[in-house]
Write an enzyme that holds these catalytic residues in place. Structure first.
Site, PDB file in Angstrom:
ATOM      1  NE  ARG A   1      -3.660  -1.194  10.454  1.00  0.00           N
ATOM      2  CZ  ARG A   1      -2.686  -0.619   9.747  1.00  0.00           C
ATOM      3  NH1 ARG A   1      -2.875   0.576   9.167  1.00  0.00           N
ATOM      4  NH2 ARG A   1      -1.636  -1.074   9.375  1.00  0.00           N
TER       5      ARG A   1
ATOM      6  CE  LYS B   1      -2.413  -0.831   3.915  1.00  0.00           C
ATOM      7  NZ  LYS B   1      -1.784  -2.132   4.148  1.00  0.00           N
TER       8      LYS B   1
ATOM      9  NE  ARG C   1       6.638  -0.377   9.546  1.00  0.00           N
ATOM     10  CZ  ARG C   1       5.470  -0.098   8.884  1.00  0.00           C
ATOM     11  NH1 ARG C   1       5.316   0.300   7.923  1.00  0.00           N
ATOM     12  NH2 ARG C   1       4.564  -0.781   9.832  1.00  0.00           N
TER      13      ARG C   1
ATOM     14  NE  ARG D   1       7.286  -2.954   6.084  1.00  0.00           N
ATOM     15  CZ  ARG D   1       6.106  -2.800   6.087  1.00  0.00           C
ATOM     16  NH1 ARG D   1       5.224  -2.609   5.035  1.00  0.00           N
ATOM     17  NH2 ARG D   1       5.211  -3.252   7.255  1.00  0.00           N
TER      18      ARG D   1
ATOM     19  NE  ARG E   1       2.419  -4.456  11.230  1.00  0.00           N
ATOM     20  CZ  ARG E   1       3.767  -4.570  10.804  1.00  0.00           C
ATOM     21  NH1 ARG E   1       4.885  -5.277  11.393  1.00  0.00           N
ATOM     22  NH2 ARG E   1       3.722  -4.101   9.767  1.00  0.00           N
TER      23      ARG E   1
HETATM   24  P1  AMP Z   1       1.107   0.905   8.962  1.00  0.00           P
HETATM   25  O1  AMP Z   1       2.360   1.597   8.717  1.00  0.00           O
HETATM   26  O2  AMP Z   1      -0.051   0.943   8.046  1.00  0.00           O
HETATM   27  O3  AMP Z   1       1.467  -0.594   8.874  1.00  0.00           O
HETATM   28  O4  AMP Z   1       0.772   0.997  10.419  1.00  0.00           O
HETATM   29  C1  AMP Z   1       1.737   0.623  11.512  1.00  0.00           C
HETATM   30  C2  AMP Z   1       1.153   0.578  12.901  1.00  0.00           C
HETATM   31  O5  AMP Z   1       0.177   1.815  13.172  1.00  0.00           O
HETATM   32  C3  AMP Z   1      -0.084  -0.359  12.853  1.00  0.00           C
HETATM   33  O6  AMP Z   1       0.489  -1.853  13.162  1.00  0.00           O
HETATM   34  C4  AMP Z   1      -0.879   0.142  14.032  1.00  0.00           C
HETATM   35  O7  AMP Z   1      -0.285  -0.207  15.357  1.00  0.00           O
HETATM   36  C5  AMP Z   1      -0.709   1.610  13.763  1.00  0.00           C
HETATM   37  N1  AMP Z   1      -1.955   2.069  12.835  1.00  0.00           N
HETATM   38  C6  AMP Z   1      -1.851   2.614  11.663  1.00  0.00           C
HETATM   39  N2  AMP Z   1      -2.886   2.961  10.968  1.00  0.00           N
HETATM   40  C7  AMP Z   1      -3.838   2.800  11.986  1.00  0.00           C
HETATM   41  C8  AMP Z   1      -5.290   2.827  12.073  1.00  0.00           C
HETATM   42  N3  AMP Z   1      -5.865   3.127  10.984  1.00  0.00           N
HETATM   43  N4  AMP Z   1      -5.995   2.065  13.146  1.00  0.00           N
HETATM   44  C9  AMP Z   1      -5.262   1.689  14.301  1.00  0.00           C
HETATM   45  N5  AMP Z   1      -3.707   1.610  14.145  1.00  0.00           N
HETATM   46  C10 AMP Z   1      -3.230   2.084  13.209  1.00  0.00           C
END
Ligand code: AMP
Length: 185
Positions: free
Chosen positions: A91, A16, A132, A130, A143
């Site tokens: 989400r 994404k 991170r 990755r 996750r």
């Molecule tokens: P991402 O970079 O989108 O994979 O997000 C990394 C982390 O940020 C996720 O594992 C969540 O802990 C938090 N996070 C990001 N977007 C959301 C969301 N829409 N709702 C809740 N937690 C989020």
């Protein structure tokens, strides 16, 4: 193509972020990543960062009201007036409902929902590669579990409300990008 409003849906590791960046450039719209915003808040030690830290580090979800609040603020700002691409939000079904309310308040309609589909084996491989901070094996497993339990229903929400573009997320970055752009035409 003006006023492109896109929700990018997909599992962690589906690509994404990569695809959102390319789409943002192509359509000259801001890339709104809740994950990026939360990571930067954590790094800077802001109030938001303090609230979000334990959830992001464990691979859990930050509470709905917190993320809905930050998305509302960004979408209402002038930079989103001519479109945007949402990456990693909504989400949960509650977030999708919260987002619908924000759209109604701002008079926004005609949203494209793009769902990038990648099988689980490939997701784990990508996430492990990755590097991170939240990409260690335990967190990845959590996750993906959170995705299956809380995020998968979001796709059903949009399927009920309109059309979802299903895109196969394997192949080169350019191939996937082309498939998305073609679907948006
Ligand atoms: P991402 O970079 O989108 O994979 O997000 C990394 C982390 O940020 C996720 O594992 C969540 O802990 C938090 N996070 C990001 N977007 C959301 C969301 N829409 N709702 C809740 N937690 C989020």
């Amino acid at each position: 193509m003006n006023s492109m409003r896109i929700i990018l849906y997909g599992a962690p590791g589906a690509g994404k972020g990569t695809q959102a960046e390319l789409l943002a450039k192509k359509f000259s719209i801001p890339h709104i990543s809740t994950g990026d915003m939360l990571r930067s808040a954590i790094e800077q030690g802001t109030e938001l960062g303090k609230k979000a830290k334990k959830f992001v580090e464990s691979g859990g979800l930050v509470p709905d009201d917190v993320v809905i609040g930050i998305v509302k603020e960004v979408l209402a700002s002038p930079k989103c007036a001519n479109g945007f691409i949402l990456d990693g939000f909504p989400r949960t079904t509650a977030q999708a409902e919260g987002l619908q309310k924000i759209f109604d308040e701002l008079g926004i309609a005609n949203i494209h929902v793009v769902s990038i589909d990648v099988n689980e084996e490939e997701l784990v491989k990508r996430l492990l590669g990755r590097g991170r901070a939240d990409d260690n094996e335990g967190t990845i497993r959590n996750r993906l579990k959170v995705y299956a339990e809380s995020t998968a229903p979001v796709k059903g929400f949009y399927q009920k409300h309109g059309n979802v573009h299903d895109i196969k997320g394997v192949g080169t970055v350019e191939e996937v990008q082309k498939n998305i752009v073609d679907a948006l035409k």
